[in-house]
Design a protein around this motif. Structure first.
Motif, PDB file in Angstrom:
ATOM      1  N   LEU A 213       0.841  -1.194   0.000  1.00 20.88           N
ATOM      2  CA  LEU A 213       0.000   0.000   0.000  1.00 20.88           C
ATOM      3  C   LEU A 213       0.876   1.244   0.000  1.00 20.88           C
ATOM      4  CD1 LEU A 213      -2.868   1.225   0.218  1.00 20.88           C
ATOM      5  CD2 LEU A 213      -2.589   1.130   2.711  1.00 20.88           C
ATOM      6  N   ILE A 214       0.587   2.168  -0.895  1.00 24.25           N
ATOM      7  CA  ILE A 214       1.306   3.442  -0.962  1.00 24.25           C
ATOM      8  C   ILE A 214       0.533   4.456  -0.130  1.00 24.25           C
ATOM      9  CG2 ILE A 214       2.065   5.309  -2.481  1.00 24.25           C
ATOM     10  CD1 ILE A 214       2.220   3.190  -4.727  1.00 24.25           C
ATOM     11  N   HIS A 215       1.091   4.915   0.965  1.00 23.71           N
ATOM     12  CA  HIS A 215       0.378   5.837   1.853  1.00 23.71           C
ATOM     13  C   HIS A 215       0.351   7.261   1.302  1.00 23.71           C
ATOM     14  CE1 HIS A 215      -0.450   3.055   5.103  1.00 23.71           C
ATOM     15  NE2 HIS A 215       0.791   2.600   5.006  1.00 23.71           N
ATOM     16  N   THR A 216       1.434   7.672   0.656  1.00 16.57           N
ATOM     17  CA  THR A 216       1.496   9.010   0.077  1.00 16.57           C
ATOM     18  C   THR A 216       2.023   8.903  -1.349  1.00 16.57           C
ATOM     19  OG1 THR A 216       1.947   9.988   2.250  1.00 16.57           O
ATOM     20  CG2 THR A 216       2.399  11.352   0.322  1.00 16.57           C
ATOM     21  N   TYR A 217       1.223   9.339  -2.310  1.00 17.18           N
ATOM     22  CA  TYR A 217       1.601   9.258  -3.722  1.00 17.18           C
ATOM     23  C   TYR A 217       2.476  10.451  -4.080  1.00 17.18           C
ATOM     24  CZ  TYR A 217       1.100   9.062  -8.827  1.00 17.18           C
ATOM     25  OH  TYR A 217       1.341   9.005 -10.170  1.00 17.18           O
ATOM     26  N   VAL A 218       3.668  10.154  -4.596  1.00 18.23           N
ATOM     27  CA  VAL A 218       4.584  11.189  -5.065  1.00 18.23           C
ATOM     28  C   VAL A 218       4.736  10.989  -6.575  1.00 18.23           C
ATOM     29  CG1 VAL A 218       6.874  12.227  -4.842  1.00 18.23           C
ATOM     30  CG2 VAL A 218       5.782  11.159  -2.851  1.00 18.23           C
ATOM     31  N   LYS A 219       4.155  11.872  -7.336  1.00 18.22           N
ATOM     32  CA  LYS A 219       4.078  11.683  -8.789  1.00 18.22           C
ATOM     33  C   LYS A 219       5.454  11.459  -9.398  1.00 18.22           C
ATOM     34  CE  LYS A 219       2.358  13.871 -13.015  1.00 18.22           C
ATOM     35  NZ  LYS A 219       1.724  15.073 -13.601  1.00 18.22           N
ATOM     36  N   GLU A 220       6.438  12.246  -8.942  1.00 20.81           N
ATOM     37  CA  GLU A 220       7.775  12.169  -9.528  1.00 20.81           C
ATOM     38  C   GLU A 220       8.421  10.806  -9.315  1.00 20.81           C
ATOM     39  OE1 GLU A 220       6.688  16.352  -8.582  1.00 20.81           O
ATOM     40  OE2 GLU A 220       6.661  14.456  -7.504  1.00 20.81           O
ATOM     41  N   ARG A 221       7.982  10.082  -8.298  1.00 23.47           N
ATOM     42  CA  ARG A 221       8.601   8.806  -7.970  1.00 23.47           C
ATOM     43  C   ARG A 221       7.728   7.610  -8.313  1.00 23.47           C
ATOM     44  NH1 ARG A 221      10.869  11.089  -2.274  1.00 23.47           N
ATOM     45  NH2 ARG A 221      12.659  12.171  -3.120  1.00 23.47           N
ATOM     46  N   HIS A 222       6.412   7.766  -8.174  1.00 22.38           N
ATOM     47  CA  HIS A 222       5.538   6.620  -8.368  1.00 22.38           C
ATOM     48  C   HIS A 222       5.029   6.473  -9.793  1.00 22.38           C
ATOM     49  CE1 HIS A 222       4.973   7.163  -3.871  1.00 22.38           C
ATOM     50  NE2 HIS A 222       5.443   5.938  -4.001  1.00 22.38           N
ATOM     51  N   GLU A 223       4.996   7.568 -10.516  1.00 22.67           N
ATOM     52  CA  GLU A 223       4.475   7.495 -11.880  1.00 22.67           C
ATOM     53  C   GLU A 223       5.368   6.569 -12.710  1.00 22.67           C
ATOM     54  OE1 GLU A 223       2.374  10.791 -14.629  1.00 22.67           O
ATOM     55  OE2 GLU A 223       4.506  11.122 -14.306  1.00 22.67           O
ATOM     56  N   GLY A 224       4.778   5.568 -13.282  1.00 21.04           N
ATOM     57  CA  GLY A 224       5.539   4.622 -14.084  1.00 21.04           C
ATOM     58  C   GLY A 224       6.015   3.405 -13.311  1.00 21.04           C
ATOM     59  N   LEU A 225       5.959   3.461 -11.965  1.00 24.57           N
ATOM     60  CA  LEU A 225       6.416   2.329 -11.157  1.00 24.57           C
ATOM     61  C   LEU A 225       5.277   1.395 -10.761  1.00 24.57           C
ATOM     62  CD1 LEU A 225       8.942   3.986  -8.676  1.00 24.57           C
ATOM     63  CD2 LEU A 225       9.419   2.820 -10.822  1.00 24.57           C
ATOM     64  N   ILE A 226       4.025   1.881 -10.931  1.00 22.46           N
ATOM     65  CA  ILE A 226       2.874   1.137 -10.440  1.00 22.46           C
ATOM     66  C   ILE A 226       2.320   0.247 -11.544  1.00 22.46           C
ATOM     67  CG2 ILE A 226       0.525   1.340  -9.536  1.00 22.46           C
ATOM     68  CD1 ILE A 226       1.454   4.088  -8.379  1.00 22.46           C
ATOM     69  N   THR A 227       2.037  -0.999 -11.188  1.00 24.74           N
ATOM     70  CA  THR A 227       1.407  -1.938 -12.114  1.00 24.74           C
ATOM     71  C   THR A 227      -0.044  -2.112 -11.691  1.00 24.74           C
ATOM     72  OG1 THR A 227       3.495  -3.111 -12.383  1.00 24.74           O
ATOM     73  CG2 THR A 227       1.499  -4.257 -13.082  1.00 24.74           C
ATOM     74  N   PHE A 228      -0.977  -1.673 -12.527  1.00 25.22           N
ATOM     75  CA  PHE A 228      -2.383  -1.762 -12.183  1.00 25.22           C
ATOM     76  C   PHE A 228      -2.919  -3.152 -12.493  1.00 25.22           C
ATOM     77  CE2 PHE A 228      -1.836   2.813 -12.862  1.00 25.22           C
ATOM     78  CZ  PHE A 228      -2.399   3.296 -11.694  1.00 25.22           C
ATOM     79  N   GLY A 229      -3.882  -3.573 -11.666  1.00 24.47           N
ATOM     80  CA  GLY A 229      -4.555  -4.843 -11.926  1.00 24.47           C
ATOM     81  C   GLY A 229      -5.708  -4.646 -12.884  1.00 24.47           C
ATOM     82  N   ASP A 230      -6.695  -5.536 -12.795  1.00 25.76           N
ATOM     83  CA  ASP A 230      -7.856  -5.445 -13.675  1.00 25.76           C
ATOM     84  C   ASP A 230      -8.679  -4.222 -13.336  1.00 25.76           C
ATOM     85  OD1 ASP A 230      -7.093  -7.834 -14.808  1.00 25.76           O
ATOM     86  OD2 ASP A 230      -8.337  -9.032 -13.441  1.00 25.76           O
ATOM     87  N   LYS A 231      -9.450  -3.723 -14.335  1.00 24.39           N
ATOM     88  CA  LYS A 231     -10.360  -2.611 -14.079  1.00 24.39           C
ATOM     89  C   LYS A 231     -11.480  -3.091 -13.188  1.00 24.39           C
ATOM     90  CE  LYS A 231     -13.331  -1.185 -17.113  1.00 24.39           C
ATOM     91  NZ  LYS A 231     -14.568  -1.598 -16.459  1.00 24.39           N
ATOM     92  N   SER A 232     -12.290  -2.153 -12.724  1.00 25.96           N
ATOM     93  CA  SER A 232     -13.392  -2.493 -11.838  1.00 25.96           C
ATOM     94  C   SER A 232     -14.263  -3.585 -12.441  1.00 25.96           C
ATOM     95  CB  SER A 232     -14.229  -1.227 -11.591  1.00 25.96           C
ATOM     96  OG  SER A 232     -15.427  -1.550 -10.919  1.00 25.96           O
ATOM     97  N   ARG A 233     -14.760  -4.487 -11.588  1.00 25.06           N
ATOM     98  CA  ARG A 233     -15.602  -5.582 -12.083  1.00 25.06           C
ATOM     99  C   ARG A 233     -16.912  -5.058 -12.639  1.00 25.06           C
ATOM    100  NH1 ARG A 233     -19.624  -6.076  -8.363  1.00 25.06           N
ATOM    101  NH2 ARG A 233     -19.154  -5.373  -6.247  1.00 25.06           N
ATOM    102  N   VAL A 234     -17.342  -3.869 -12.197  1.00 22.74           N
ATOM    103  CA  VAL A 234     -18.637  -3.335 -12.634  1.00 22.74           C
ATOM    104  C   VAL A 234     -18.569  -1.897 -13.116  1.00 22.74           C
ATOM    105  CG1 VAL A 234     -20.143  -4.863 -11.336  1.00 22.74           C
ATOM    106  CG2 VAL A 234     -19.079  -2.944 -10.169  1.00 22.74           C
ATOM    107  N   GLY A 235     -17.608  -1.114 -12.620  1.00 23.39           N
ATOM    108  CA  GLY A 235     -17.575   0.307 -12.956  1.00 23.39           C
ATOM    109  C   GLY A 235     -16.828   0.585 -14.233  1.00 23.39           C
ATOM    110  N   ARG A 236     -16.568   1.856 -14.456  1.00 18.07           N
ATOM    111  CA  ARG A 236     -16.039   2.270 -15.743  1.00 18.07           C
ATOM    112  C   ARG A 236     -14.526   2.231 -15.819  1.00 18.07           C
ATOM    113  NH1 ARG A 236     -18.761   7.652 -17.870  1.00 18.07           N
ATOM    114  NH2 ARG A 236     -20.520   6.496 -17.049  1.00 18.07           N
TER     115      ARG A 236
END
Length: 687
Positions: A213-236
């Motif tokens: 879990l990332i408690h504080t997002y720092v764009k300069e450091r986290h952008e590009g480092l995060i691997t997203f999972g599947d999109k929402s099972r029901v949302g957009r």
């Protein structure tokens, strides 16, 4: 209850809040409304309203609720024959119209039970193109909030000009996450809370046990480092959409928290300053220095920075080292002050004399370290060196090149000078680096790390060398076998053994630093005394210091042993001698595999010793203290390895490299080896 987080002090000034709740929170897996979660949401909003906050709710879920209801109606009115036919997907806009009615009816019922009034506001993307609409929107919301009414927003999917809900991502806003961010700016909110079906933003898919879990997002450091999972099972959009909306709002001046809508009371916990969920704030980079990043994020930052370092020219990498050397000498007084503070604290804590000795940066040590870095900078380029070139067949050339290992994790005790050596070797070899030093050298390590990373160009990034400050993070680091390529523990037998037993990452090190000096019957005793005394007393805390003195049995009779004992006693190192006879059983020459020495004038005996003692370093008529990277001409060392795989002995730049193959062809194919004639001709390594 979890303590308040000091980085969330801005919450003291929050009055107007926009809360967005997603479809995955509003509905259950089967599409029915999640009454418990909606009840909890309404109770929290009621409490905030009572406490004087102005709350605006943005809700999803209408399409999902409508689809579930219309599927039921269709089933009721279908004949058996109808059910045998291929089922056509329901119209999304019809689902939105039916679902919105039911969703708002439930909100009205729940809020009425709490003696709170709510109001429905349906908007479309095109509405926000009209300045008059936006002006009227502000006036209407202002009026409702003054009357303690909770405005509930949703996109009017039923009449939206989008092609279909969940498909068209164009316009001023494209889902309810971006609508919530837009409303937060338009209505001048002080905080945006995005409720999700997970605890916040993770470094990888939440289902991956290695994601953190990332408690504080720092764009300069986290952008590009995060691997997203599947999109929402029901949302957009799922988490990707939430992060995009959060970054947009945060950098426009609206703080954002993404947290779970499944956990009871999370909105109230956010407002109380508890460290839950993920905070997005335009000043976040000031609150989250590199050392506070999660260990996975730190390791990935080191990996990415190392790749940028490898792309630099040899000249530029050498210049980084020269800058590091200059920076160390320029800050020698500051380094000395911090080191003296560490020593004073170690003495107050009652640390052993040997540990305090390893901790001290003696006069001239900083200059010596700087000079060794300059030697390293001027060495032949180690990365990308052609080790072998071969013609496989006519016009098809194969090369074997030296290549960095990737990301190194070095765990070391006491010695702050080790940090400098290791960091300089990592830069020279093009590797990323994570360092964990002993707590007794906390101040020394911190200032050395700061000075070294300040000399690294921004084009590479200070994340190249990360300093881990907590002992509790070591177990998590040792799990990162997908990011960290090699662990090198430097320290006690216990430390090295624990590391080897705790990770799947390859470990380079020695579990025992027991070095032997064997004095043969033919030894020159004056030479023997010099070697024995030096091996024991030059730096007793070092791993290459003599631990065991072996002598030929004849020296007991001739008095040679007594001479050696007296020589050690005059140096204060023979008061508690433990004497053993027949140290070696039969003809066995198995030692600890670190460094061993024979003192003899008999070349035949010396030859047998050098061939049969299977240690990383074996010497004839020389002190074991020479088993050192700097003394071997390696520039510096990250440690001494007793492993028989990869590097062995003092590990310098070459020990931090692996190899890879490059092939340059002209359209060759295998095709069962029918049309190719292999020559396997050795070629000059010079291109």
């Amino acid at each position: 209850m979890e303590a308040a987080d000091s980085t969330r002090s801005f919450l003291r000034d929050v009055k107007r809040i926009v809360i967005k709740v997603g479809t995955a929170v509003v509905t259950q897996a089967d599409g029915r409304l999640a009454l418990g979660r909606l009840g909890s949401l309404c109770e929290q909003i009621h409490e905030l309203n009572t406490d004087g906050y102005e709350v605006i709710l943005v809700t999803s879920g209408a399409v999902g609720v409508g689809r579930q209801r219309l599927r039921y109606r269709k089933l009721v009115h279908s004949s058996f024959a109808d059910l045998q036919k291929p089922q056509v997907e329901l119209d999304g806009k019809a689902c939105a119209a039916v679902g919105q009615n039911g969703l708002m009816a439930l909100y009205d019922t729940l809020f009425s039970q709490l003696d709170t009034t709510s109001a429905q506001l349906l908007v479309t993307d095109n509405d926000f193109r009209d300045p008059d609409f936006r002006r009227q929107l502000n006036e209407t919301v202002k009026s409702m909030l003054s009357l303690k009414v909770v405005p509930i927003f949703n996109e009017n999917d039923a009449i939206s000009t989008r092609k279909a809900p969940y498909e068209d991502a164009s316009g001023i806003f494209w889902d309810n996450d971006s609508l919530a961010a837009l409303l937060a700016l338009e209505l001048k909110a002080d905080l945006l809370v995005l409720l999700s079906d997970v605890d916040g933003l993770y470094s990888g898919p939440p289902s991956d046990p290695q994601s953190e879990l990332i408690h504080t997002y720092v764009k300069e450091r986290h952008e590009g480092l995060i691997t997203f999972g599947d999109k929402s099972r029901v949302g957009r959009g799922g988490m990707t959409a939430k992060v995009k909306a959060a970054v947009y709002a945060a950098y426009a001046g609206i703080p954002v928290v993404i947290t779970s809508g499944f956990s009871y009371g999370n909105i109230l916990k956010v407002l109380s300053g508890q460290r839950i969920g993920t905070l997005f704030h335009r000043d976040a980079h000031k609150w989250a220095p590199l050392g506070e990043l999660g260990v996975r994020e730190m390791a990935m930052a080191a990996r990415d920075s190392s790749r940028r370092l490898q792309a630099m020219s040899s000249h530029d990498r050498s210049n980084i080292l020269l800058s590091v050397a200059d920076a160390l000498e320029a800050n020698e007084k500051l380094i000395t002050a911090e080191n003296e503070a560490d020593i004073a604290e170690a003495l107050r804590a009652g640390y052993e004399k040997a540990l305090v000795s390893r901790l001290a940066l003696k006069p001239g040590k900083v200059s010596s370290l700087a000079n060794s870095i300059r030697v390293l900078a001027n060495m032949e380029e180690p990365v990308g060196r052609v080790l072998k070139r071969m013609e496989l067949s006519e016009g098809f050339i194969l090369e074997k090149l030296s290549s960095p290992l990737g990301v190194l994790l070095i765990i070391f005790e006491s010695r702050p000078d080790a940090l400098v050596q290791i960091a300089s070797l990592a830069i020279r070899s093009g590797n990323g680096l994570l360092l964990k030093g002993g707590k007794e050298a906390r101040r020394s390590n911190a200032i050395l790390h700061k000075i070294i990373t300040s000399a690294i160009p921004k084009s590479v990034g200070e994340g190249l060398i990360g300093l881990v400050t907590s002992r509790e993070e070591i177990p998590e680091l040792l799990k990162l076998d997908d990011v960290i390529d090699l662990v090198i523990p430097r320290g006690s037998n216990k430390l090295v053994s624990q590391i080897k037993a705790s990770t799947k990452i390859p470990v380079l090190g020695h579990a025992d630093g027991i070095c032997h000096v064997y004095v043969d019957k033919s030894a020159n005793m004056d030479m023997a005394k010099q070697i024995v005394v030096d091996a024991k007393t030059d730096y007793p805390a070092a791993c290459n210091a003599m631990e065991t003195l072996l002598v030929h049995k004849d020296l007991v009779q001739t008095g040679g042993l007594n001479e050696l004992i007296v020589e050690l006693q005059t140096k204060g190192y023979a008061d508690n001698l433990i004497m053993h006879e027949n140290y070696m059983s039969g003809h066995s020459l198995n030692f600890s595999a670190h460094t061993d020495c024979i003192v003899t004038e008999d070349d035949e005996v010396a030859g047998i010793f050098l061939r049969q003692v299977d240690s990383a370093a074996v010497f004839h008529n020389a002190s074991t203290r020479f088993s050192d990277g700097f003394r071997f001409g390696l520039g510096a060392e990250v440690g001494i390895s007793t492993s028989r795989i990869h590097a062995r002995g003092p590990v310098g730049v070459e020990g931090l490299l692996t190899t890879r193959w490059l092939a340059r062809g002209k359209g060759q194919v295998v095709n069962g080896d029918k049309g190719i004639v292999y020559t396997h001709k050795e070629m000059s390594r010079e291109a």
